[in-house]
Design a protein around this motif. Structure first.
Motif, PDB file in Angstrom:
ATOM      1  N   GLY A 415       0.838  -1.190   0.000  1.00  0.00           N
ATOM      2  CA  GLY A 415       0.000   0.000   0.000  1.00  0.00           C
ATOM      3  C   GLY A 415       0.875   1.242   0.000  1.00  0.00           C
ATOM      4  O   GLY A 415       1.934   1.264   0.647  1.00  0.00           O
ATOM      5  N   ILE A 416       0.465   2.272  -0.723  1.00  0.00           N
ATOM      6  CA  ILE A 416       1.297   3.465  -0.910  1.00  0.00           C
ATOM      7  C   ILE A 416       0.499   4.711  -0.543  1.00  0.00           C
ATOM      8  O   ILE A 416      -0.631   4.899  -0.984  1.00  0.00           O
ATOM      9  N   SER A 417       1.105   5.562   0.266  1.00  0.00           N
ATOM     10  CA  SER A 417       0.553   6.898   0.516  1.00  0.00           C
ATOM     11  C   SER A 417       1.652   7.919   0.263  1.00  0.00           C
ATOM     12  O   SER A 417       2.838   7.614   0.433  1.00  0.00           O
ATOM     13  N   ILE A 418       1.252   9.126  -0.133  1.00  0.00           N
ATOM     14  CA  ILE A 418       2.227  10.148  -0.524  1.00  0.00           C
ATOM     15  C   ILE A 418       1.944  11.445   0.231  1.00  0.00           C
ATOM     16  O   ILE A 418       0.793  11.889   0.306  1.00  0.00           O
ATOM     17  N   TYR A 419       3.027  12.019   0.788  1.00  0.00           N
ATOM     18  CA  TYR A 419       2.941  13.353   1.419  1.00  0.00           C
ATOM     19  C   TYR A 419       3.146  14.403   0.326  1.00  0.00           C
ATOM     20  O   TYR A 419       4.044  14.259  -0.499  1.00  0.00           O
ATOM     21  N   PRO A 420       2.345  15.463   0.293  1.00  0.00           N
ATOM     22  CA  PRO A 420       1.245  15.811   1.215  1.00  0.00           C
ATOM     23  C   PRO A 420      -0.136  15.409   0.696  1.00  0.00           C
ATOM     24  O   PRO A 420      -1.134  15.717   1.313  1.00  0.00           O
ATOM     25  N   ASP A 421      -0.177  14.671  -0.432  1.00  0.00           N
ATOM     26  CA  ASP A 421      -1.464  14.370  -1.066  1.00  0.00           C
ATOM     27  C   ASP A 421      -2.373  13.533  -0.169  1.00  0.00           C
ATOM     28  O   ASP A 421      -3.587  13.774  -0.091  1.00  0.00           O
ATOM     29  N   ASP A 422      -1.801  12.538   0.500  1.00  0.00           N
ATOM     30  CA  ASP A 422      -2.597  11.585   1.274  1.00  0.00           C
ATOM     31  C   ASP A 422      -2.490  11.789   2.780  1.00  0.00           C
ATOM     32  O   ASP A 422      -2.959  10.953   3.553  1.00  0.00           O
ATOM     33  N   GLY A 423      -1.888  12.866   3.201  1.00  0.00           N
ATOM     34  CA  GLY A 423      -1.739  13.135   4.623  1.00  0.00           C
ATOM     35  C   GLY A 423      -0.547  14.019   4.879  1.00  0.00           C
ATOM     36  O   GLY A 423       0.442  13.974   4.130  1.00  0.00           O
ATOM     37  N   GLU A 424      -0.643  14.829   5.943  1.00  0.00           N
ATOM     38  CA  GLU A 424       0.430  15.771   6.240  1.00  0.00           C
ATOM     39  C   GLU A 424       1.206  15.416   7.502  1.00  0.00           C
ATOM     40  O   GLU A 424       2.094  16.160   7.889  1.00  0.00           O
ATOM     41  N   ASP A 425       0.859  14.315   8.140  1.00  0.00           N
ATOM     42  CA  ASP A 425       1.607  13.886   9.318  1.00  0.00           C
ATOM     43  C   ASP A 425       1.892  12.397   9.203  1.00  0.00           C
ATOM     44  O   ASP A 425       1.270  11.669   8.414  1.00  0.00           O
ATOM     45  N   ALA A 426       2.852  11.942   9.997  1.00  0.00           N
ATOM     46  CA  ALA A 426       3.332  10.560   9.895  1.00  0.00           C
ATOM     47  C   ALA A 426       2.226   9.554  10.178  1.00  0.00           C
ATOM     48  O   ALA A 426       2.083   8.548   9.464  1.00  0.00           O
ATOM     49  N   LYS A 441      -4.529  -6.506  -1.008  1.00  0.00           N
ATOM     50  CA  LYS A 441      -4.829  -7.908  -0.693  1.00  0.00           C
ATOM     51  C   LYS A 441      -6.180  -8.310  -1.279  1.00  0.00           C
ATOM     52  O   LYS A 441      -6.339  -9.410  -1.829  1.00  0.00           O
ATOM     53  N   LYS A 442      -7.158  -7.424  -1.162  1.00  0.00           N
ATOM     54  CA  LYS A 442      -8.480  -7.733  -1.709  1.00  0.00           C
ATOM     55  C   LYS A 442      -8.453  -7.818  -3.230  1.00  0.00           C
ATOM     56  O   LYS A 442      -9.292  -8.482  -3.841  1.00  0.00           O
ATOM     57  N   GLU A 443      -7.485  -7.140  -3.841  1.00  0.00           N
ATOM     58  CA  GLU A 443      -7.365  -7.160  -5.297  1.00  0.00           C
ATOM     59  C   GLU A 443      -6.591  -8.377  -5.792  1.00  0.00           C
ATOM     60  O   GLU A 443      -6.190  -8.425  -6.955  1.00  0.00           O
ATOM     61  N   GLY A 444      -6.356  -9.329  -4.919  1.00  0.00           N
ATOM     62  CA  GLY A 444      -5.729 -10.570  -5.353  1.00  0.00           C
ATOM     63  C   GLY A 444      -4.315 -10.786  -4.865  1.00  0.00           C
ATOM     64  O   GLY A 444      -3.655 -11.743  -5.262  1.00  0.00           O
ATOM     65  N   ARG A 445      -3.818  -9.890  -4.024  1.00  0.00           N
ATOM     66  CA  ARG A 445      -2.448  -9.998  -3.489  1.00  0.00           C
ATOM     67  C   ARG A 445      -1.415  -9.849  -4.604  1.00  0.00           C
ATOM     68  O   ARG A 445      -1.737  -9.767  -5.771  1.00  0.00           O
ATOM     69  N   ASN A 446      -0.137  -9.791  -4.184  1.00  0.00           N
ATOM     70  CA  ASN A 446       0.994  -9.651  -5.109  1.00  0.00           C
ATOM     71  C   ASN A 446       0.813  -8.454  -6.046  1.00  0.00           C
ATOM     72  O   ASN A 446       1.062  -8.522  -7.239  1.00  0.00           O
ATOM     73  N   ASN A 447       0.366  -7.330  -5.459  1.00  0.00           N
ATOM     74  CA  ASN A 447       0.252  -6.105  -6.246  1.00  0.00           C
ATOM     75  C   ASN A 447       0.393  -4.912  -5.317  1.00  0.00           C
ATOM     76  O   ASN A 447       0.407  -5.056  -4.094  1.00  0.00           O
ATOM     77  N   ALA A 448       0.516  -3.733  -5.902  1.00  0.00           N
ATOM     78  CA  ALA A 448       0.651  -2.487  -5.143  1.00  0.00           C
ATOM     79  C   ALA A 448      -0.518  -1.579  -5.484  1.00  0.00           C
ATOM     80  O   ALA A 448      -0.944  -1.499  -6.637  1.00  0.00           O
ATOM     81  N   GLN A 449      -1.042  -0.883  -4.462  1.00  0.00           N
ATOM     82  CA  GLN A 449      -2.178   0.013  -4.650  1.00  0.00           C
ATOM     83  C   GLN A 449      -1.899   1.347  -3.961  1.00  0.00           C
ATOM     84  O   GLN A 449      -1.369   1.376  -2.852  1.00  0.00           O
ATOM     85  N   PHE A 450      -2.268   2.442  -4.643  1.00  0.00           N
ATOM     86  CA  PHE A 450      -2.176   3.765  -4.031  1.00  0.00           C
ATOM     87  C   PHE A 450      -3.405   4.007  -3.165  1.00  0.00           C
ATOM     88  O   PHE A 450      -4.491   3.461  -3.410  1.00  0.00           O
ATOM     89  N   PHE A 451      -3.222   4.856  -2.190  1.00  0.00           N
ATOM     90  CA  PHE A 451      -4.340   5.194  -1.305  1.00  0.00           C
ATOM     91  C   PHE A 451      -5.346   6.080  -2.035  1.00  0.00           C
ATOM     92  O   PHE A 451      -4.982   6.941  -2.824  1.00  0.00           O
ATOM     93  N   MET A 452      -6.635   5.826  -1.747  1.00  0.00           N
ATOM     94  CA  MET A 452      -7.714   6.684  -2.225  1.00  0.00           C
ATOM     95  C   MET A 452      -8.640   6.961  -1.047  1.00  0.00           C
ATOM     96  O   MET A 452      -8.787   6.117  -0.150  1.00  0.00           O
ATOM     97  N   GLN A 453      -9.281   8.099  -1.025  1.00  0.00           N
ATOM     98  CA  GLN A 453     -10.128   8.467   0.098  1.00  0.00           C
ATOM     99  C   GLN A 453     -11.260   7.469   0.301  1.00  0.00           C
ATOM    100  O   GLN A 453     -11.674   7.201   1.429  1.00  0.00           O
ATOM    101  N   ALA A 454     -11.732   6.897  -0.801  1.00  0.00           N
ATOM    102  CA  ALA A 454     -12.812   5.909  -0.681  1.00  0.00           C
ATOM    103  C   ALA A 454     -12.361   4.714   0.154  1.00  0.00           C
ATOM    104  O   ALA A 454     -13.146   4.132   0.906  1.00  0.00           O
ATOM    105  N   LEU A 455     -11.090   4.347   0.038  1.00  0.00           N
ATOM    106  CA  LEU A 455     -10.565   3.248   0.857  1.00  0.00           C
ATOM    107  C   LEU A 455     -10.601   3.617   2.329  1.00  0.00           C
ATOM    108  O   LEU A 455     -10.913   2.789   3.185  1.00  0.00           O
ATOM    109  N   ASN A 456     -10.268   4.862   2.612  1.00  0.00           N
ATOM    110  CA  ASN A 456     -10.271   5.305   3.999  1.00  0.00           C
ATOM    111  C   ASN A 456     -11.679   5.285   4.578  1.00  0.00           C
ATOM    112  O   ASN A 456     -11.893   4.896   5.731  1.00  0.00           O
ATOM    113  N   ASP A 457     -12.650   5.697   3.772  1.00  0.00           N
ATOM    114  CA  ASP A 457     -14.032   5.667   4.235  1.00  0.00           C
ATOM    115  C   ASP A 457     -14.457   4.238   4.547  1.00  0.00           C
ATOM    116  O   ASP A 457     -15.118   3.970   5.560  1.00  0.00           O
TER     117      ASP A 457
END
Length: 719
Positions: A415-426, A441-457
């Motif tokens: 899972g990938i998050s990026i400062y400051p787009d996905d958060g401004e603190d650690a 993991k839900k997408e089948g494992r063995n892959n990388a996904q960027f964070f989206m606000q919908a995931l946080n919700d």
């Protein structure tokens, strides 16, 4: 020993012992005069008529001072003085030589023999008393000084500390024996200049050390610093140096004095403590604490220079299975190998990791615990570099690991998050990267996904669900509904399936499909299963108490609970508590649960059958889709999955599969229940092909206990 001395020794122990003077002189009159004069001054006086007796008296009495005549028979004063000095206790005792000789040679001879002082005859006794007192005071002061020095030296030795002084004006260095020990240099083998002293300092610390001394001379500042020294053989030690300056009337620094302490062991322990506090014991990578500090450092840099930082949250797929199957030692070795590959793969993004020493190894990879790793990528320009790094990680981990002769294949979800787009603190960045990892993991494992606000919700909704679920049992928020299983030929209810429902005050009605997976993940499913079995047994007992003969009731048990040995004990205890027989209860399992651990499943099913409990396979046909294993297990009933029943009148494949299942089960003398029957056409098809027991909305929806009670009494209206 004289009687007078014995009298002194029998006095109160708390009373101070008088100072003892030993007078050795072959002239009896001289001894008597000396005794009288000294006793009048408060001394205890012992006598000896020659050197031999004086030595014996000295060993017995341990006098504080000896008055020794030079001219005596058998052993003269010079020989006696030398002999006294040779006695262990005689090295520091003051010796006053009494002589009638008044020549330089005799005086020199007395001092050569070890005399402290001398007095010539005739003796003035009043002056002698004062001289003895002075010599005793002087001796005591010297003795106290030696004791103090010995104590200080011992304390310095224990503390590995020595003292030093630098004569700044003459560039002379003086140091104690303990410093010689610390620096492994003989006291006479050291050039006492400041430059020679500076040459012992480790090259990495020499500039810092020299500046401390320059500041001390220029600004009269005290010295206090840790540094390393290099011993003559090349060994290194850590030291702490303290120093204070002394100035003259004009304000010039004339000398600097201080201490040096060997703190090598302390530093070693501090490094061990630091390693325990900041580094993972299995992989040697920074742990969660140090990762947090380093991420804060990276974010501080990014805020200042308006840069971007990426946080990669990596979790190994199915690591628990490897750990449980091959053991924790193999699991730990796998974690070490994974950490080495990660360090090699991410090398280069390491600005926040500088200055960490060997343990940090210049890599931005950390292990948070278990099979969770994190990576910090600094100064990224866009997502392309992050995507490339993630793909390198996935590719590198896809190569098999050879551990203890066993080839192990693993994959990872990132899972990938990026400062400051996905958060401004650690904290926010790590949380969002973690959320994105679960999405991977839900997408089948063995892959990388960027964070989206919908995931946080969705993650917040999940957390709320889990939090409320933990309170549901205690607050009695679960209820049971029952759906009849009907013999379509007669319309008689031949069985019931207990279905759990959660009526949450905060969330409203929550269907089982929404909360059962969370209950399994959190381990609460076993408590829920136990509650279901207990509630079913209580309801069956209540119907019997009302004079109603209920059919057997089926309960669905989770796979993780079924494979626990405690399941059989729990079912037996519930049946016994409500006075029920095993035939009143049916346990429903899926194909996958039974095949997960064939040996344990066989044992559990056999125990349930011995109690009279019947066993059914739920959703049959959706798992292994094979009847070959059924011969191995004591199974009573197959429940055909609703997905096949839906298509029996429209889909040739669905009809063929359903027909085949009925035929095979009938040949094996197994009961058949068709689930999800909703139309009369489906019912007719099943009856025509030999399946009479059905369950579905065509007959009755799941109903609360009071409604089911009415149906058991009045019967079920047929469609």
């Amino acid at each position: 020993m004289t009687a007078k001395m014995e009298a002194y020794q029998t006095e109160d122990e708390n009373e101070l012992r008088p100072e003892v003077v030993l007078v050795a002189d072959d002239d009896e009159m001289m001894r008597a005069l000396a005794v009288a004069a000294l006793e009048q001054a408060g001394f205890f006086v012992a006598e000896a008529e020659n050197g031999v007796v004086a030595l014996e008296q000295f060993r017995q009495l341990q006098p504080d001072i000896v008055l020794l005549d030079v001219m005596m028979p058998e052993m003269d004063g010079f020989a006696t003085c030398r002999a006294l000095r040779a006695v262990p206790a005689g090295g520091d005792v003051p010796i006053l030589m009494m002589t009638g000789l008044d020549d330089t040679r005799a005086i020199e001879q007395a001092y050569d023999a070890g005399a402290t002082d001398f007095v010539t005859k005739p003796i003035q006794w009043a002056i002698l008393r004062h001289r003895v007192r002075y010599m005793l005071r002087s001796s005591k002061a010297m003795r106290d000084l030696r004791v103090s020095e010995a104590r200080l030296s011992n304390a310095h030795r224990i503390a590995h500390m020595g003292s030093w002084e630098w004569d700044v004006l003459n560039d002379k260095f003086y140091w104690s024996q303990e410093i010689s020990t610390i620096f492994a240099v003989a006291p006479d083998g050291f050039d006492s200049s400041y430059q020679a002293f500076l040459n012992t300092i480790h090259p990495l610390d020499k500039e810092l050390f020299n500046k401390a001394f320059e500041d001390a001379c220029s600004y009269q500042r005290p010295i206090s610093l840790d540094h390393q020294i290099v011993l003559p053989r090349g060994d290194e030690r850590c030291c702490h140096t303290e120093g204070e300056v002394a100035i003259d009337e004009s304000g010039r620094v004339v000398h600097i004095s201080g201490t040096i302490q060997d703190i090598t062991e302390r530093k070693r322990i501090e490094e061990q403590v630091r390693a325990l506090a900041y580094y993972d014991s299995v992989t040697g990578l920074p742990n969660r604490v140090l990762f947090g500090e380093l991420l804060e450092r990276a974010l501080t840099f990014a805020r200042r220079y308006r840069k971007k930082v990426a946080v990669l949250f990596l979790d190994l797929d199915r690591f628990k299975e490897i750990n449980d199957t091959l053991g924790h030692d193999v699991g730990d070795n796998l974690l070490r190998e994974v950490s080495e590959r990660l360090k090699h793969c991410i090398r280069g993004y390491d600005s926040v990791w500088q200055g960490l020493g060997a343990a940090g190894d210049g890599n931005p990879v950390a292990r948070l615990g278990g099979d969770e790793f994190t990576v910090i990528m600094e100064d990224i320009q866009d997502s392309k570099g992050v995507i490339a790094a993630s793909q390198r990680i996935l590719q590198l981990l896809s190569d098999p690991f050879l551990l203890d002769g066993v080839e192990i294949c693993v994959s990872a979800s990132i899972g990938i998050s990026i400062y400051p787009d996905d958060g401004e603190d650690a904290m926010t960045l790590v949380k969002n990267a973690d959320t994105a990892m679960y999405h991977a993991k839900k997408e089948g494992r063995n892959n990388a996904q960027f964070f989206m606000q919908a995931l946080n919700d969705a993650a917040c909704e999940r957390l709320l669900l889990e939090r409320q679920l933990r309170k549901a049992l205690a607050n009695e928020e679960f209820v049971l509904y029952y759906q009849p299983q009907v013999d379509a030929d007669s319309g008689r209810i031949v069985g019931l399936e207990a279905l759990i429902r959660w009526q949450s005050p905060e969330l409203g009605f929550v269907p089982p499909v929404s909360f059962i997976p969370f209950a399994e993940e959190s381990g609460q499913i076993m408590l829920i299963d136990e509650w279901v079995v207990h509630a079913v047994c209580r309801q069956i007992a209540a119907w019997r108490a009302q004079g109603i003969t209920p059919p057997r009731v089926a309960v669905n048990l989770s796979g993780c609970h079924f494979l626990k040995k405690s399941l059989v004990e729990m079912v037996a205890e519930c049946l016994q508590n409500f006075g029920l027989e095993g035939r009143h209860l049916e346990v429903e399992l899926t194909e996958g649960v039974i095949m997960r651990d064939v040996e344990q499943a066989t044992a559990t099913l056999a125990d349930l059958k011995r109690m009279g409990v019947t066993v059914s396979i739920d959703d049959f046909g959706t798992g292994y889709s094979s009847l070959s294993y059924l011969r191995r297990f004591p199974i009573d009933t197959l429940k055909i999955d609703r997905s096949f029943i839906t298509g029996v009148t429209k889909d040739a494949d669905g009809a063929a599969i359903t027909t085949a299942i009925i035929s095979m089960a009938t040949s094996m003398r197994l009961d058949i229940v068709a689930e999800g029957v909703e139309t009369a056409e489906q019912m007719t098809f099943l009856l025509d092909h030999g399946c009479a027991v059905m369950q579905g909305y065509l007959f009755c929806r799941p109903a609360p206990p009071e409604e089911v009670t009415r149906l058991l009494v009045d019967g079920l209206p047929m469609p």
